[in-house]
Write a protein that holds these residues in place. Sequence first.
Motif, short mmCIF file in Angstrom:
data_model
loop_
_atom_site.label_atom_id
_atom_site.label_comp_id
_atom_site.label_asym_id
_atom_site.label_seq_id
_atom_site.Cartn_x
_atom_site.Cartn_y
_atom_site.Cartn_z
N VAL A 19 1.08 -1.08 0.58
CA VAL A 19 -0.01 0.09 0.13
C VAL A 19 1.04 1.03 -0.07
O VAL A 19 2.13 1.19 0.54
CB VAL A 19 -1.12 0.21 0.99
N PHE A 20 0.09 2.15 -0.64
CA PHE A 20 1.49 3.59 -0.76
C PHE A 20 0.59 4.38 -0.33
O PHE A 20 -0.88 4.56 -0.60
CB PHE A 20 1.74 3.69 -2.32
N THR A 23 3.13 -5.04 -12.18
CA THR A 23 3.24 -6.44 -11.90
C THR A 23 1.76 -6.49 -13.11
O THR A 23 1.94 -7.99 -12.53
CB THR A 23 3.41 -5.93 -10.94
N GLY A 24 0.70 -5.77 -13.26
CA GLY A 24 -0.42 -6.90 -13.39
C GLY A 24 -1.67 -6.87 -12.25
O GLY A 24 -2.43 -7.15 -12.28
N HIS A 25 -1.16 -6.41 -11.05
CA HIS A 25 -1.84 -6.37 -9.31
C HIS A 25 -2.21 -4.84 -9.57
O HIS A 25 -1.79 -3.96 -9.45
CB HIS A 25 -1.05 -6.75 -8.84
N PRO A 26 -3.64 -5.37 -8.97
CA PRO A 26 -4.25 -3.71 -8.51
C PRO A 26 -3.01 -2.26 -7.63
O PRO A 26 -2.33 -3.26 -6.49
CB PRO A 26 -5.03 -3.88 -7.79
N GLY A 27 -3.20 -1.81 -7.52
CA GLY A 27 -1.91 -0.31 -7.55
C GLY A 27 -3.48 -0.20 -5.76
O GLY A 27 -4.43 0.33 -5.98
N VAL A 28 -2.55 -0.06 -4.81
CA VAL A 28 -3.49 0.69 -3.58
C VAL A 28 -3.03 1.69 -2.90
O VAL A 28 -1.76 1.78 -2.34
CB VAL A 28 -4.12 -0.58 -2.35
N CYS A 29 -3.64 2.92 -2.51
CA CYS A 29 -3.66 3.93 -1.45
C CYS A 29 -3.97 4.25 -0.52
O CYS A 29 -4.98 4.49 -0.64
CB CYS A 29 -3.33 5.19 -2.66
N PHE A 30 -3.36 4.77 0.24
CA PHE A 30 -3.79 5.53 1.65
C PHE A 30 -3.47 6.83 1.51
O PHE A 30 -2.96 7.20 1.76
CB PHE A 30 -3.96 4.73 3.10
N ASP A 65 -5.82 5.86 -18.78
CA ASP A 65 -4.93 4.24 -19.13
C ASP A 65 -5.09 3.33 -18.74
O ASP A 65 -4.87 1.92 -19.12
CB ASP A 65 -3.23 4.91 -19.26
N SER A 66 -6.70 3.65 -18.38
CA SER A 66 -7.33 2.01 -17.76
C SER A 66 -6.23 1.01 -16.70
O SER A 66 -5.73 0.54 -17.48
CB SER A 66 -7.76 1.08 -18.79
N ILE A 67 -5.71 1.83 -15.69
CA ILE A 67 -5.21 1.34 -14.53
C ILE A 67 -5.60 0.61 -13.82
O ILE A 67 -7.10 1.53 -12.82
CB ILE A 67 -3.84 2.05 -14.64
N PRO A 68 -6.01 -0.18 -12.82
CA PRO A 68 -6.47 -0.50 -11.77
C PRO A 68 -6.06 0.28 -10.52
O PRO A 68 -4.84 -0.45 -9.72
CB PRO A 68 -6.38 -2.18 -11.49
N LEU A 69 -6.56 1.11 -9.64
CA LEU A 69 -6.29 2.01 -8.87
C LEU A 69 -6.92 2.17 -7.70
O LEU A 69 -8.04 2.61 -8.15
CB LEU A 69 -5.47 2.64 -8.78
#
Length: 569
Positions: free
Chosen positions: A50-51, A92-99, A119-123
């Motif tokens: 998590v970023f 990575t192809g994995h979703p990015g997550v932020c707090f 750009d269609s990115i899972p965030l």
Amino acid sequence: MTMFPFDVAATGVGATAGPETGRTGTETRQAGNGGTAVVSALAAEGVEVVFGIPGTHNLELYRALADTPIRHITTRHEQGAGYAADGYARATGHPGVCFVTSGPAVNNIASAVGTAHADSIPLLVVAPGPPRGQEGADIGGLHEMRDQRGHMAGVAERSVRVDSAAQAATVIHETFARWRTARQRPVFLEVPLDVLDAAWDGQHPPRPSPPPGPAASSDDLARAAELLAAAGQPALLVGRGAIGAAREVRHLAELLAAPVVTTVTGKGVLDETHPLSVGASVRLGPAQELLTAADTVLVVGSTLSDAELWGWRPELPGTVIRIDIDAGSLTKNLVPALAVHADASAALHALAERLASDDHAAAVNPATLHAARSRAGQARDASAAVAARDAGPWAPLNQALSAALPATTIVAGDSSQVTYYGTAHHWTARAPMRLLYPTIYATLGYGLPAGIGAKLGRPEAPVVVLVGDGALMFSVAELATAVEQRIALPVIVVNNHGFGEIRDGMLAAGIAPVGVELVTPDFALLGRAFGAYGVRVTGIDDLVDATRRALDADRPTVIEVDADTVEWR
């Protein structure tokens, strides 16, 4: 369009932490609250990183985070957190997550959310919001915004405010489920402060199964196979929506003897050394001429956006077939003869099976394949010549680095000339997900944090940041993040002392340059001040040597290239 699949590995993290004993030895704290529900749901979805930045209002997320194996990366700006999570997702192809915390932090990350949407990115961005009943109250609360959820609705695919801990967990599970079978775009989750603090019963909501993805009809597949088999000069045009279908793209191209042109977001979907690859050259005249000359063009996973085509209107005279997982994208910017609403990987696989059947197997012969390779090679070489003319000094720099560094190198760029004139066309991609570049939103400040996110997600891969001086200054504080994480990250900054593209545009328009000639720091010295290594190079050979050393270093290295004095060869 196909989704690049991400693994789900339940961590086994419990819903609640063990009781904590208070100072008196007799008081206990409720083990689970809204923060626990959020973090537990993320852990159940296999989130590893998590970023973000802790703040007064999101402390309960961090209380829960401490009890899980999820790694937290503290950036120096919320925009940097969003770009780092974006780079992590692209690499990575994995979703990015932020707090992030509420108010100004949400505003700070909005540009990153907009970039991910374009750009269609899972965030996924999780932030606290005003307590229930105080939305829009205008009472002067800390970090208060008029409508935080509504604000983020303007840049995210979904912006959701929840009323309970259970609902927060449900939204997270629904988001990850949708990403597995639909177009991946960012989601903003607002959890009211009182929900974060309130006791949670620890009951996990059931994780929903992914909704069924669209499947091509048998009639559509039969018609597409018929059109492609009958084509004398077919061609493929593929975008980001095909990155999870690289194997299928190659197989189909070889079956059809069809040259493959990619957009920049689809760069590397077909290995750019493959004889049928024209490269990421859809912006360039020779590639456009090849597509215009084709009697059938199969477009996979691209909206054919202006940002990808640089003003070219693809009014193709041949038969156009489009495949996309997003129904709304099937007619954007070009109405096809046949629109196939389907996952790209599944649809291309099914098409290949039909084309390899007895009905179509004789469509391609050695002479046809030779002619297709010749067309692809001619378009590739002509496009490279045009790109080199436009790129000027950015071409030899990228060519030298691409040739010298491992083929697995990931390059994080920016809305810098060195990226869109240079890396996009002059760095050979052997596979997708090797160029991280905010193509459509075209933001500045993306490259450095995106490179950090990519390196943290793919520590085994060489990662290089290659940006201009104007772009780096937007997020230069993230050098501290890279140093703190002790990652081997070459940060190459090509210094042309200002906003070069805008300066050129002003001059071309007969405008005296204003606001574009900038004072720039000694970047090598600045890198050392942050605790990184810092060097200045005067030639391309020196740059290659410095970059190689930086890939093996024990911390980041800032490598400054002065565009006015370097020997470009």
